[in-house]
Design a protein around this motif. Structure first.
Motif, PDB file in Angstrom:
ATOM      1  N   LYS A  11       0.833  -1.199   0.000  1.00  0.00           N
ATOM      2  CA  LYS A  11       0.000   0.000   0.000  1.00  0.00           C
ATOM      3  C   LYS A  11       0.872   1.255   0.000  1.00  0.00           C
ATOM      4  N   LYS A  12       1.945   1.244   0.796  1.00  0.00           N
ATOM      5  CA  LYS A  12       2.841   2.390   0.845  1.00  0.00           C
ATOM      6  C   LYS A  12       3.551   2.588  -0.494  1.00  0.00           C
ATOM      7  N   GLU A  13       3.976   1.490  -1.112  1.00  0.00           N
ATOM      8  CA  GLU A  13       4.644   1.592  -2.408  1.00  0.00           C
ATOM      9  C   GLU A  13       3.695   2.139  -3.472  1.00  0.00           C
ATOM     10  N   LEU A  14       2.447   1.709  -3.434  1.00  0.00           N
ATOM     11  CA  LEU A  14       1.456   2.197  -4.393  1.00  0.00           C
ATOM     12  C   LEU A  14       1.193   3.685  -4.180  1.00  0.00           C
ATOM     13  N   ALA A  15       1.083   4.116  -2.932  1.00  0.00           N
ATOM     14  CA  ALA A  15       0.862   5.527  -2.633  1.00  0.00           C
ATOM     15  C   ALA A  15       2.057   6.358  -3.092  1.00  0.00           C
ATOM     16  N   LEU A  16       3.268   5.869  -2.865  1.00  0.00           N
ATOM     17  CA  LEU A  16       4.467   6.581  -3.296  1.00  0.00           C
ATOM     18  C   LEU A  16       4.518   6.690  -4.820  1.00  0.00           C
ATOM     19  N   GLU A  18       1.957   6.738  -6.851  1.00  0.00           N
ATOM     20  CA  GLU A  18       0.948   7.712  -7.255  1.00  0.00           C
ATOM     21  C   GLU A  18       1.447   9.137  -7.038  1.00  0.00           C
ATOM     22  N   ILE A  19       2.111   9.385  -5.931  1.00  0.00           N
ATOM     23  CA  ILE A  19       2.639  10.723  -5.646  1.00  0.00           C
ATOM     24  C   ILE A  19       3.695  11.106  -6.674  1.00  0.00           C
ATOM     25  N   VAL A  20       4.584  10.180  -6.993  1.00  0.00           N
ATOM     26  CA  VAL A  20       5.628  10.452  -7.981  1.00  0.00           C
ATOM     27  C   VAL A  20       4.999  10.749  -9.343  1.00  0.00           C
ATOM     28  N   LEU A  21       3.995   9.998  -9.738  1.00  0.00           N
ATOM     29  CA  LEU A  21       3.333  10.243 -11.028  1.00  0.00           C
ATOM     30  C   LEU A  21       2.645  11.603 -11.055  1.00  0.00           C
ATOM     31  N   ILE A  23       3.530  14.262  -9.314  1.00  0.00           N
ATOM     32  CA  ILE A  23       4.590  15.273  -9.383  1.00  0.00           C
ATOM     33  C   ILE A  23       5.140  15.382 -10.804  1.00  0.00           C
ATOM     34  N   LEU A  24       5.366  14.246 -11.449  1.00  0.00           N
ATOM     35  CA  LEU A  24       5.862  14.267 -12.834  1.00  0.00           C
ATOM     36  C   LEU A  24       4.852  14.922 -13.778  1.00  0.00           C
ATOM     37  N   ALA A  25       3.565  14.676 -13.546  1.00  0.00           N
ATOM     38  CA  ALA A  25       2.533  15.294 -14.379  1.00  0.00           C
ATOM     39  C   ALA A  25       2.525  16.811 -14.201  1.00  0.00           C
ATOM     40  N   VAL A  26       2.680  17.272 -12.977  1.00  0.00           N
ATOM     41  CA  VAL A  26       2.710  18.715 -12.725  1.00  0.00           C
ATOM     42  C   VAL A  26       3.942  19.346 -13.379  1.00  0.00           C
ATOM     43  N   ILE A  27       5.090  18.696 -13.273  1.00  0.00           N
ATOM     44  CA  ILE A  27       6.307  19.213 -13.911  1.00  0.00           C
ATOM     45  C   ILE A  27       6.133  19.252 -15.428  1.00  0.00           C
ATOM     46  N   GLY A  28       5.546  18.211 -15.995  1.00  0.00           N
ATOM     47  CA  GLY A  28       5.303  18.186 -17.442  1.00  0.00           C
ATOM     48  C   GLY A  28       4.360  19.292 -17.887  1.00  0.00           C
ATOM     49  N   LEU A  29       3.317  19.531 -17.112  1.00  0.00           N
ATOM     50  CA  LEU A  29       2.373  20.598 -17.438  1.00  0.00           C
ATOM     51  C   LEU A  29       3.055  21.959 -17.358  1.00  0.00           C
ATOM     52  N   ALA A  30       3.871  22.162 -16.331  1.00  0.00           N
ATOM     53  CA  ALA A  30       4.595  23.427 -16.198  1.00  0.00           C
ATOM     54  C   ALA A  30       5.547  23.628 -17.376  1.00  0.00           C
ATOM     55  N   ALA A  31       6.208  22.577 -17.819  1.00  0.00           N
ATOM     56  CA  ALA A  31       7.117  22.682 -18.966  1.00  0.00           C
ATOM     57  C   ALA A  31       6.342  23.029 -20.236  1.00  0.00           C
ATOM     58  N   MET A  32       5.183  22.438 -20.422  1.00  0.00           N
ATOM     59  CA  MET A  32       4.366  22.743 -21.604  1.00  0.00           C
ATOM     60  C   MET A  32       3.931  24.203 -21.597  1.00  0.00           C
ATOM     61  N   VAL A  33       3.522  24.707 -20.447  1.00  0.00           N
ATOM     62  CA  VAL A  33       3.111  26.106 -20.347  1.00  0.00           C
ATOM     63  C   VAL A  33       4.287  27.012 -20.673  1.00  0.00           C
ATOM     64  N   TRP A  34       5.455  26.689 -20.143  1.00  0.00           N
ATOM     65  CA  TRP A  34       6.634  27.525 -20.392  1.00  0.00           C
ATOM     66  C   TRP A  34       6.983  27.546 -21.875  1.00  0.00           C
ATOM     67  N   PHE A  35       7.012  26.371 -22.516  1.00  0.00           N
ATOM     68  CA  PHE A  35       7.364  26.314 -23.935  1.00  0.00           C
ATOM     69  C   PHE A  35       6.299  26.936 -24.817  1.00  0.00           C
TER      70      PHE A  35
END
Length: 87
Positions: A11-16, A18-21, A23-35
């Motif tokens: 359960k902890k590994e699954l939650a971790l 999900e959190i990593v995914l 965070i990566l989605a937010v970083i990707g969205l921020a990069a798209m907005v910047w470009f």
């Protein structure tokens, strides 16, 4: 027992994961907005002549003298092509 239940470690590994995914989605969205919005704005301010407009890959109108047009509508006439009055 028909189905296996997840233990606490899984359960902890699954939650971790999900959190990593997320965070990566937010970083990707921020990069798209910047470009998409911020970077082209900086490039546009550098276009101040026919030469820089053409070097940026903007369309050149098939006219005499030729005219380079930016996506925002700024127009730059080729200074090397002079129109002379035939009269």
């Amino acid at each position: 027992m028909g189905g296996e239940e997840m233990n606490e470690k899984e359960k902890k590994e699954l939650a971790l994961t999900e959190i990593v995914l997320i965070i990566l989605a937010v970083i990707g969205l921020a990069a798209m907005v910047w470009f998409a919005w911020l970077k082209p704005g900086n490039q546009e301010s550098a276009i101040d002549s026919y030469e820089t407009c053409a070097q940026a890959g903007n369309p050149i109108q098939d006219s005499y003298p030729s005219v380079c047009v930016t996506p925002e509508g700024a127009r730059f006439t080729n200074p090397n092509e002079k129109v002379t009055n035939p009269y």
